[in-house]
Design a protein around this motif. Structure first.
Motif, PDB file in Angstrom:
ATOM      1  N   ARG A   1       2.022  83.538 -31.796  1.00 17.48           N
ATOM      2  CA  ARG A   1       1.810  84.740 -30.855  1.00 17.48           C
ATOM      3  C   ARG A   1       2.780  85.828 -31.219  1.00 17.48           C
ATOM      4  O   ARG A   1       2.630  87.222 -31.024  1.00 17.48           O
ATOM      5  CB  ARG A   1       1.761  84.504 -29.238  1.00 17.48           C
TER       6      ARG A   1
ATOM      7  N   SER B   1       5.179  75.014 -31.241  1.00 18.61           N
ATOM      8  CA  SER B   1       6.100  75.942 -30.298  1.00 18.61           C
ATOM      9  C   SER B   1       5.241  76.116 -28.921  1.00 18.61           C
ATOM     10  O   SER B   1       5.681  77.098 -28.372  1.00 18.61           O
ATOM     11  CB  SER B   1       6.013  77.306 -31.140  1.00 18.61           C
TER      12      SER B   1
ATOM     13  N   PHE C   1      11.966  89.110 -33.089  1.00 18.67           N
ATOM     14  CA  PHE C   1      12.280  87.605 -32.393  1.00 18.67           C
ATOM     15  C   PHE C   1      11.335  87.386 -31.317  1.00 18.67           C
ATOM     16  O   PHE C   1      10.325  87.973 -31.030  1.00 18.67           O
ATOM     17  CB  PHE C   1      13.457  88.197 -31.303  1.00 18.67           C
ATOM     18  N   VAL C   2      11.195  85.989 -31.289  1.00 18.98           N
ATOM     19  CA  VAL C   2      10.351  85.376 -30.776  1.00 18.98           C
ATOM     20  C   VAL C   2      10.769  85.227 -29.149  1.00 18.98           C
ATOM     21  O   VAL C   2      11.897  85.098 -29.085  1.00 18.98           O
ATOM     22  CB  VAL C   2      10.147  83.766 -30.840  1.00 18.98           C
ATOM     23  N   ASP C   3       9.815  85.421 -28.263  1.00 17.79           N
ATOM     24  CA  ASP C   3      10.176  85.364 -26.751  1.00 17.79           C
ATOM     25  C   ASP C   3      10.066  84.058 -26.344  1.00 17.79           C
ATOM     26  O   ASP C   3       9.286  83.359 -26.574  1.00 17.79           O
ATOM     27  CB  ASP C   3       9.201  86.459 -25.860  1.00 17.79           C
ATOM     28  N   PRO C   4      11.057  83.785 -25.308  1.00 20.65           N
ATOM     29  CA  PRO C   4      11.139  82.399 -24.609  1.00 20.65           C
ATOM     30  C   PRO C   4       9.682  82.288 -23.963  1.00 20.65           C
ATOM     31  O   PRO C   4       9.170  83.359 -23.358  1.00 20.65           O
ATOM     32  CB  PRO C   4      12.205  82.545 -23.776  1.00 20.65           C
ATOM     33  N   GLY C   5       8.777  81.358 -24.003  1.00 23.38           N
ATOM     34  CA  GLY C   5       7.553  81.001 -23.471  1.00 23.38           C
ATOM     35  C   GLY C   5       6.460  81.591 -24.358  1.00 23.38           C
ATOM     36  O   GLY C   5       5.205  81.287 -23.936  1.00 23.38           O
ATOM     37  N   GLU C   6       6.862  82.014 -25.517  1.00 24.01           N
ATOM     38  CA  GLU C   6       5.795  82.685 -26.540  1.00 24.01           C
ATOM     39  C   GLU C   6       5.619  81.795 -27.840  1.00 24.01           C
ATOM     40  O   GLU C   6       6.735  81.318 -28.230  1.00 24.01           O
ATOM     41  CB  GLU C   6       6.223  83.945 -27.053  1.00 24.01           C
ATOM     42  N   ARG C   7       4.662  81.376 -28.106  1.00 19.80           N
ATOM     43  CA  ARG C   7       4.270  80.587 -29.135  1.00 19.80           C
ATOM     44  C   ARG C   7       4.892  81.485 -30.537  1.00 19.80           C
ATOM     45  O   ARG C   7       4.501  82.537 -30.370  1.00 19.80           O
ATOM     46  CB  ARG C   7       2.672  80.179 -29.318  1.00 19.80           C
ATOM     47  N   VAL C   8       5.152  80.717 -31.689  1.00 14.17           N
ATOM     48  CA  VAL C   8       5.693  81.487 -32.737  1.00 14.17           C
ATOM     49  C   VAL C   8       4.602  82.290 -33.116  1.00 14.17           C
ATOM     50  O   VAL C   8       4.573  83.674 -33.801  1.00 14.17           O
ATOM     51  CB  VAL C   8       6.327  80.716 -33.791  1.00 14.17           C
TER      52      VAL C   8
ATOM     53  N   LEU D   1      18.984  81.928 -33.677  1.00 15.48           N
ATOM     54  CA  LEU D   1      17.780  82.567 -33.067  1.00 15.48           C
ATOM     55  C   LEU D   1      16.677  82.387 -33.738  1.00 15.48           C
ATOM     56  O   LEU D   1      16.598  81.914 -35.007  1.00 15.48           O
ATOM     57  CB  LEU D   1      18.182  84.053 -32.947  1.00 15.48           C
ATOM     58  N   LEU D   2      15.538  82.761 -33.169  1.00 12.42           N
ATOM     59  CA  LEU D   2      14.160  82.555 -33.937  1.00 12.42           C
ATOM     60  C   LEU D   2      13.261  83.737 -33.790  1.00 12.42           C
ATOM     61  O   LEU D   2      13.085  84.166 -33.099  1.00 12.42           O
ATOM     62  CB  LEU D   2      13.299  81.341 -33.058  1.00 12.42           C
TER      63      LEU D   2
ATOM     64  N   HIS E   1      11.917  75.713 -23.388  1.00  7.44           N
ATOM     65  CA  HIS E   1      11.147  76.281 -24.469  1.00  7.44           C
ATOM     66  C   HIS E   1      11.590  75.895 -25.697  1.00  7.44           C
ATOM     67  O   HIS E   1      12.793  76.569 -26.187  1.00  7.44           O
ATOM     68  CB  HIS E   1      10.474  77.478 -24.448  1.00  7.44           C
TER      69      HIS E   1
END
Lengths: 145, 145
Positions: free
Chosen positions: B52, A76, B43-50, B8-9, A85
């Protein structure tokens, strides 16, 4: 609820050809950007399990029916895909027979895990390094912060 | 490239309180639909590692700083979230200290893994069953087709 914005989700497969000596793996040459050699894979469809997406994409790109063996890891890094991303789930899988390049693959070949072609697209050099550790000792991809 | 449509993730954490006897786990009561008890996550934010995202959501909802130990599995049943197809990465994590309900959590409590409250939201009953197997024998969640 407004639809949240999250990274895109993909699935890739490291396909071991278990009917060949040394269990070589299948890599494709991408027909679309980013160019280079890559694991067979692609985006997960809404309504589709991630495991099924890995199997579907492998079949679409190589013609192989694969059996999933393990989830190697979830990759990720926000910079791993130049298009934006995308998080990918990488599975180790087994197949038999002769793969054929189809769909998003303009070429395809079979390689020993320690001798992949260059250049590799995305973060697939990192993925294959993790896979070699998995193959040597059974360890899955480390968590990365 | 047009932006693909993918599920969605999200990321969730099974937080073991390692400074308490029996390493109990932290569950929250959700302030927003779907209601019920749940693992801390979101939810995971765009630009964020899962990874994190799991740490951030745990901190936002429980105040705990968690250490990730393992990726238990990737849960992607299209029906697991009534709001729409959301895939979640579930991590096993460790923390110390006293959790406090914050943000999306309207309440919070600590439970032994074999005595979770009811009802559990999403597919978290399945996740906790996988976690009990992991805790007993170290096996990760099975791949599901």
């Amino acid at each position: 609820m407004p639809v949240p914005d999250t990274p895109l989700l993909a699935a890739d497969a490291i396909i071991e050809l278990t009917d060949r000596p040394g269990r070589p793996i299948v890599l494709i040459q991408r027909a679309n950007p980013p160019h280079g050699w890559a694991l067979p894979g692609g985006f997960v469809d809404p309504g589709e399990r991630v495991e099924r997406a890995a199997m579907r994409e492998a079949h679409e790109e190589t013609g192989l029916d694969i059996t999933l063996l393990a989830l190697l890891g979830l990759y990720s890094d926000p910079d791993r895909d130049p298009r934006g991303h995308t998080v990918t789930a990488v599975y180790v899988a087994a197949a038999q027979g002769t793969p054929r390049a189809m769909d998003d693959a303009c070429a395809l070949d079979v390689f020993p895990p320690d001798g992949p072609p260059s250049p590799l697209a995305f973060d697939h050099a990192l993925v294959l390094a993790d896979y070699r550790a998995y193959r040597a000792s059974g360890t899955l991809a480390p968590l990365r912060l």
